[in-house]
Design a protein around this motif. Structure first.
Motif, short mmCIF file in Angstrom:
data_model
loop_
_atom_site.label_atom_id
_atom_site.label_comp_id
_atom_site.label_asym_id
_atom_site.label_seq_id
_atom_site.Cartn_x
_atom_site.Cartn_y
_atom_site.Cartn_z
N PRO A 1 0.82 -1.23 0.00
CA PRO A 1 0.00 0.00 0.00
C PRO A 1 0.85 1.27 0.00
O PRO A 1 0.52 2.25 -0.70
CB PRO A 1 -0.82 -0.13 1.29
N LEU A 2 1.93 1.28 0.77
CA LEU A 2 2.81 2.45 0.78
C LEU A 2 3.43 2.68 -0.58
O LEU A 2 3.45 3.81 -1.10
CB LEU A 2 3.90 2.27 1.84
N PHE A 3 3.94 1.62 -1.19
CA PHE A 3 4.54 1.76 -2.52
C PHE A 3 3.50 2.23 -3.54
O PHE A 3 3.82 3.02 -4.44
CB PHE A 3 5.14 0.43 -2.98
N GLY A 4 2.27 1.73 -3.40
CA GLY A 4 1.22 2.16 -4.32
C GLY A 4 0.93 3.65 -4.20
O GLY A 4 0.77 4.35 -5.21
N LEU A 5 0.86 4.14 -2.97
CA LEU A 5 0.63 5.57 -2.76
C LEU A 5 1.78 6.40 -3.31
O LEU A 5 1.57 7.46 -3.93
CB LEU A 5 0.42 5.85 -1.27
N LEU B 1 1.44 6.59 -7.09
CA LEU B 1 0.41 7.52 -7.54
C LEU B 1 0.86 8.97 -7.36
O LEU B 1 0.65 9.81 -8.24
CB LEU B 1 -0.89 7.27 -6.76
N LEU B 2 1.51 9.24 -6.23
CA LEU B 2 1.95 10.60 -5.97
C LEU B 2 3.05 11.03 -6.94
O LEU B 2 2.98 12.11 -7.54
CB LEU B 2 2.45 10.71 -4.53
N SER B 3 4.07 10.19 -7.10
CA SER B 3 5.19 10.57 -7.96
C SER B 3 4.79 10.66 -9.42
O SER B 3 5.24 11.57 -10.14
CB SER B 3 6.35 9.57 -7.78
N SER B 4 3.95 9.75 -9.88
CA SER B 4 3.53 9.80 -11.29
C SER B 4 2.61 10.98 -11.56
O SER B 4 2.55 11.49 -12.69
CB SER B 4 2.85 8.49 -11.69
N HIS B 5 1.90 11.43 -10.52
CA HIS B 5 1.05 12.62 -10.68
C HIS B 5 1.89 13.90 -10.71
O HIS B 5 1.64 14.79 -11.54
CB HIS B 5 0.03 12.69 -9.54
N PHE C 1 11.73 6.51 -10.01
CA PHE C 1 11.11 6.21 -8.71
C PHE C 1 9.70 5.67 -8.92
O PHE C 1 9.32 4.64 -8.34
CB PHE C 1 11.08 7.46 -7.84
N ALA C 2 8.91 6.33 -9.77
CA ALA C 2 7.55 5.86 -10.05
C ALA C 2 7.59 4.49 -10.72
O ALA C 2 6.78 3.61 -10.42
CB ALA C 2 6.82 6.86 -10.94
N TYR D 1 20.80 3.88 -13.24
CA TYR D 1 19.51 3.22 -13.44
C TYR D 1 18.42 4.24 -13.79
O TYR D 1 17.53 3.93 -14.58
CB TYR D 1 19.13 2.42 -12.20
N ASP D 2 18.47 5.43 -13.19
CA ASP D 2 17.54 6.50 -13.60
C ASP D 2 17.65 6.74 -15.10
O ASP D 2 16.65 6.83 -15.83
CB ASP D 2 17.86 7.81 -12.87
N TYR D 3 18.88 6.87 -15.54
CA TYR D 3 19.20 7.18 -16.94
C TYR D 3 18.70 6.07 -17.86
O TYR D 3 18.03 6.33 -18.87
CB TYR D 3 20.71 7.34 -17.03
N MET D 4 19.01 4.83 -17.51
CA MET D 4 18.61 3.71 -18.36
C MET D 4 17.10 3.49 -18.35
O MET D 4 16.53 3.01 -19.34
CB MET D 4 19.34 2.44 -17.95
N SER D 5 16.44 3.84 -17.26
CA SER D 5 15.00 3.63 -17.19
C SER D 5 14.25 4.47 -18.22
O SER D 5 13.14 4.12 -18.62
CB SER D 5 14.47 3.97 -15.78
N MET D 6 14.86 5.57 -18.65
CA MET D 6 14.17 6.42 -19.63
C MET D 6 13.96 5.68 -20.94
O MET D 6 12.97 5.92 -21.64
CB MET D 6 14.97 7.70 -19.85
#
Length: 399
Positions: A126-130, A133-137, A166-167, A334-339
């Motif tokens: 539940p924490l990860f889900g919140l 939602l917050l970060s993607s918003h 992160f999202a 990993y941030d860079y490659m995730s794009m």
């Protein structure tokens, strides 16, 4: 668990044969989905059985059941039942036929705990889900596709990949935790702790099956066989190569077993490049996958060479500082490659990377060159398994 209650276990994300999909189209897609990966594993298990039988015939005596060995070649119906097992269809984690068979033949299924292990595994979801939602918003991916994004200052463009990844992580943490909980609810992949099961491979030690319900209830069980994500390890391990071990763990076992070991090269970096190429293919045909996956071998070579050249020369305090800096750079890599994973297309991925001057590629090349100049050694897979570190205080003290 039947006649071999500690026989090996699970592998790669389970793939539903009718659903060969390309990841990235659905927000909760867990990765490559295809029946062939299950059947590759099953074919290998059948081959192991035939090899063992030939050895027995040559030696003239039977050695008894071997760890993880199939009792017999499965029939067509058994193969179809394995391929369409509802646990795999409904949850996702890949599992070997041996794990499936052990589950069906578990002598005392009522003694295998499920509720408490499920709650222990599920509580962060539940924490990860919140957080997802917050970060993607707050940091929508679509912003990166707009021309206005590239008018922002360089620090803003650099920063944006951090919340995007992160999202990305939070989304997969929730999905994989739910998938694991589905297996746990069915008692699937449970083995005694004494069997030392590993994600994807299953038990590594023989453990005799219990002879009574009381003895079965007295055993301590775990579900490491179907464990697909180590959230803490992913976020806080130091090295790029260690991060790969904690992410999509059953997939990593499958790739190591069937792709890495058969790679047409002996070098760890070249074998990793071959493995990443095949992994990109299994994910789909989007160029972003290939750009990202094939950046990993460069990062592996750079961190291996530079670490072997410099870290050992530092004192305890210097090594702790090194690990913190290394962790920070690993996360940015990993941030860079995730794009590439989220943008998917060649043009959009390269456009974003160009807007931040291909900084990770440049940094990796500089680190590789410096490591070579200082006489750093090539990284080896053996060290990868034996020297995994994290930023946990106890690990830093051991350094």
């Amino acid at each position: 668990m039947g006649s071999s209650s500690c026989g090996p276990g699970a592998h790669l994300v389970h793939l539903w044969p009718p659903h060969f999909t390309f990841s990235g189209h659905h927000p909760w897609d867990l990765g490559p989905h295809s029946g062939p990966t299950l059947l590759v594993s099953l074919a290998s298990e059948v081959q192991d059985l035939h090899l063992a039988q030939r050895k027995e015939m040559a030696s003239g005596f039977s050695k008894g059941p071997s760890l993880g060995l199939l009792p017999d070649v499965p029939s067509l119906m058994e193969t179809l039942s394995y391929s369409y097992c509802y646990v795999g269809i409904m949850t996702g984690p890949f599992f070997r036929y041996r794990t499936y068979l052990d589950w069906l033949e578990q002598p005392f299924p009522g003694a295998v705990p499920s509720l408490r292990p499920l709650l222990r595994r599920a509580w962060p979801a539940p924490l990860f889900g919140l957080l997802f939602l917050l970060s993607s918003h707050l940091f929508p991916l679509e912003a990166v596709r707009e021309d206005a994004f590239y008018a922002r200052p360089l620090p803003a463009r650099l920063f944006y990949m951090i919340p995007v990844f992160f999202a990305f992580r939070m989304r997969f943490y929730v999905a994989w935790i739910v998938a694991e909980c589905g297996c746990i609810a069915a008692g699937f992949g449970a083995y005694p702790v004494a069997a030392k099961a590993r994600a994807g491979g299953g038990p590594t030690l023989h453990c005799p099956p219990p002879s009574s319900p009381e003895k079965a209830a007295a055993l301590e069980y775990d579900y490491e066989t179907i464990r697909n994500i180590d959230c803490y390890g992913t976020d806080f391990c130091v090295r790029v190569r260690d991060g790969m071990r904690y992410w999509n763990m059953t997939v990593q076992w499958w790739l190591a077993q069937y792709i890495y070991k058969s790679a047409p090269a002996r070098s760890y970096v070249l074998r990793s490049a071959w493995t990443m190429l095949l992994s990109a293919y299994w994910h789909g045909l989007h160029p972003g996958y290939y750009l990202s996956f094939l950046t990993i071998p460069l990062c592996l070579a750079a961190e291996g060479r530079l670490e072997s050249a410099l870290r050992g020369r530092l004192g305890p305090g210097g090594q702790r500082a090194w690990d913190w800096v290394h962790w920070f750079l690993k996360m940015r890599a990993y941030d860079y490659m995730s794009m590439g994973f989220v943008l998917l297309s060649l043009g959009q991925t390269l456009r974003y990377w160009a807007s931040i001057y291909f900084c990770i590629h440049v940094l990796a090349l500089v680190a590789l060159g410096l490591g070579l100049a200082l006489g750093g050694h090539s990284p080896s897979r053996r060290k990868t398994g034996s020297q995994a570190t994290s930023l946990a205080p106890e690990n830093l003290r051991e350094e």
